[in-house]
Scaffold this motif. Structure first.
Motif, PDB file in Angstrom:
ATOM      1  N   SER A   1       0.856  -1.187   0.000  1.00  0.00           N
ATOM      2  CA  SER A   1       0.000   0.000   0.000  1.00  0.00           C
ATOM      3  C   SER A   1       0.892   1.237   0.000  1.00  0.00           C
ATOM      4  O   SER A   1       1.883   1.289   0.745  1.00  0.00           O
ATOM      5  CB  SER A   1      -0.878   0.035   1.251  1.00  0.00           C
TER       6      SER A   1
ATOM      7  N   GLU B   1      -6.924  -2.174  -4.443  1.00  0.00           N
ATOM      8  CA  GLU B   1      -7.824  -1.247  -3.771  1.00  0.00           C
ATOM      9  C   GLU B   1      -7.328   0.188  -3.918  1.00  0.00           C
ATOM     10  O   GLU B   1      -6.125   0.443  -3.843  1.00  0.00           O
ATOM     11  CB  GLU B   1      -7.877  -1.611  -2.271  1.00  0.00           C
ATOM     12  N   GLU B   2      -8.278   1.093  -4.118  1.00  0.00           N
ATOM     13  CA  GLU B   2      -7.924   2.514  -4.144  1.00  0.00           C
ATOM     14  C   GLU B   2      -8.812   3.234  -3.138  1.00  0.00           C
ATOM     15  O   GLU B   2     -10.030   3.098  -3.174  1.00  0.00           O
ATOM     16  CB  GLU B   2      -8.157   3.108  -5.534  1.00  0.00           C
ATOM     17  N   GLU B   3      -8.213   3.973  -2.232  1.00  0.00           N
ATOM     18  CA  GLU B   3      -8.988   4.724  -1.230  1.00  0.00           C
ATOM     19  C   GLU B   3      -8.925   6.202  -1.550  1.00  0.00           C
ATOM     20  O   GLU B   3      -7.852   6.734  -1.820  1.00  0.00           O
ATOM     21  CB  GLU B   3      -8.425   4.464   0.175  1.00  0.00           C
TER      22      GLU B   3
END
Lengths: 314, 314
Positions: A36, A311-313
């Protein structure tokens, strides 16, 4: 909305694929590292968390392969903001399954997405190779390239870099046998002869040509006949107890062939079906049980998509 | 009605295709040898006529490559009747264009048809290789195989023989430049190093892998980058005046690359179009005009069907 954090996965890889010594690698499905990367208000590239490495990996920006790769990328880009890296190791260290490359590639994928994809996927390669210079002492591309791009990847030349994705035959499966041994990459390199006979060089050329043709033609029998390394395997396999016994056992069971993954100690075995890949994992287990050497076993399809965003936040 | 006489054509070939030293050959369209084989009431295999050889080829059954090949075939078959061979050379001798192989292959094709095709085409290979033992002192397959089968042919291994036809990209053209020099095959072999560096062996492997991938993917740029022989060309090209100048001149003109055909003195040049193949033939002519060495030039597509029957008389 601007992205704040992106997580990417990059697969384990097999380099030095038999007769493709130093020029051919492929990627494994599922097994790999996650990274991440988050935006930070403090400038600079920092590793802030590492899990799954049993405390063995460095946090220093100039020593961790993730941060070395990301630093090379942001320097090239002229990006001066802050980036924080979290590394979740899914791969054992020093196993010959491209552990350092998977970390670097996942970090590059995540950073690229976080910064709005300034680079095409393929253009991330040089930054990954830079990180391998730290991990291996040499800027190899044969783990980085398949981890990033997936499939079988030929590294035809380094200067200038010429990376060629090859066709992956349907049904091809890989068994990885990881004996719990420590093999130092530079030890593995030092057992190699510096010169080879013209005859061996020609045999190796014939086999790699046959292997590439077999991949494109989906000719499993040709792939099998071609999986023969006369240059590195004879001296390197001596460092791996059980290697010869496994090799003898798997061919009658229907495997296509085997080799040393990277510079070992992991063995890879290629099979034409998933069923055979599981059968040869059982055969390998029996061999290593007999010599009382613990192993990890992985059975996997060939990964054809390479590294990807999980995943992209925002 | 039983056939009385069959005539076959077998094409010229390029062996030792650059980085495919000793393992890769391809066939040329049109240029080649013709052989007629007739039934005879007198038992035994005899060469009764040779044209186009300027009197240089032997008539003795055990010395002429046609009769050596046919003898090996009929011995294998158990055929004890009489066969008369007429050889019409279309290829210059000792040129490196597979002259002896073309004669043997044409003779085998004609004999096989005459006797009712007891063999599949591919099964004629061992008899041709036997004849090369007479012509070259070693049982090479890299001219015999493409002359028989056409296209690009990989000889992955000799024992057991493993011959793999590769894909031929559309548009690929060849220019052959035959300087009027005598080069002895065993001289050409003696200039080769017996050992090569691990680095050169790896480079050669990368290039042959790239070349095979380029053929399958019809990627002319990759073929061009891969046409680089670091093992044989550096020492052998010294024996061919004009070689380096031609090589320097053809690449800017759009050729993919070049190499020494067989053990020379003929050069082959591969081009992505017929137009460029003619242009590089003009460039080659200029180079050899300057050094006042006479040459023959041939511009040809790649032959993809190999040897074939021209005429059957009943």
């Amino acid at each position: 909305m601007e992205k704040q954090k992106v997580t990417a996965f990059a697969p384990a890889t097999v380099a030095n694929v038999s007769c493709g010594f130093d020029i051919l690698g492929f990627a494994i499905e599922d097994l790999g590292d996650k990274v991440s990367v988050s935006l930070s208000e403090t400038p600079g590239v920092r590793v802030v968390k590492i899990e799954g490495d049993k405390g063995k990996l460095p946090y220093e920006t100039e020593k961790n392969t993730c941060s070395v790769a990301v630093k090379a990328m942001v320097d090239d880009l002229g990006y001066t903001g802050g980036l924080e890296i979290e590394l979740y190791k899914g791969l054992p260290l020093g196993s010959g399954m491209g552990s350092s490359a998977a970390s670097a590639v996942a970090a590059l994928m995540a950073t690229n997405a976080l910064l709005g994809n300034p680079y095409e996927k393929k253009d991330l390669l040089p930054f990954g190779i830079e990180s391998e210079r730290i991990a291996c002492g040499a800027g190899h591309a044969d783990n980085i390239s398949p981890s990033l791009l997936g499939g079988f990847v030929l590294i035809r030349e380094y200067t200038p870099l010429d990376v060629i994705p090859l066709h992956v035959p349907r049904g091809l499966y890989c068994t990885l046998v990881h004996p719990h041994l420590e093999l130092n990459t530079s030890d593995s390199r030092s057992v190699l002869r510096r010169n080879v006979s013209l005859q061996d060089a020609t045999t190796q050329s014939g086999n790699i040509a046959g292997l590439v043709a077999g991949l494109f033609q989906e000719d499993m029998a040709l792939i099998s006949r071609s999986l023969n390394d006369v240059i590195a395997e004879p001296s390197r396999s001596i460092l791996i107890p059980g290697y010869d016994e496994v090799k003898e056992g798997i061919i009658p069971a229907g495997a296509l062939g085997c080799g040393i993954s990277g510079s070992g100690p992991t063995m890879f075995i290629l099979s034409p079906t998933e069923e055979i890949a599981w059968e040869v994992s059982r055969i390998s287990q029996q061999v290593f049980d007999k010599i009382q050497l613990p192993i990890d076993l992985y059975v996997s399809a060939i990964n054809t998509r390479g590294a990807y965003i999980i995943e992209e936040e925002i």
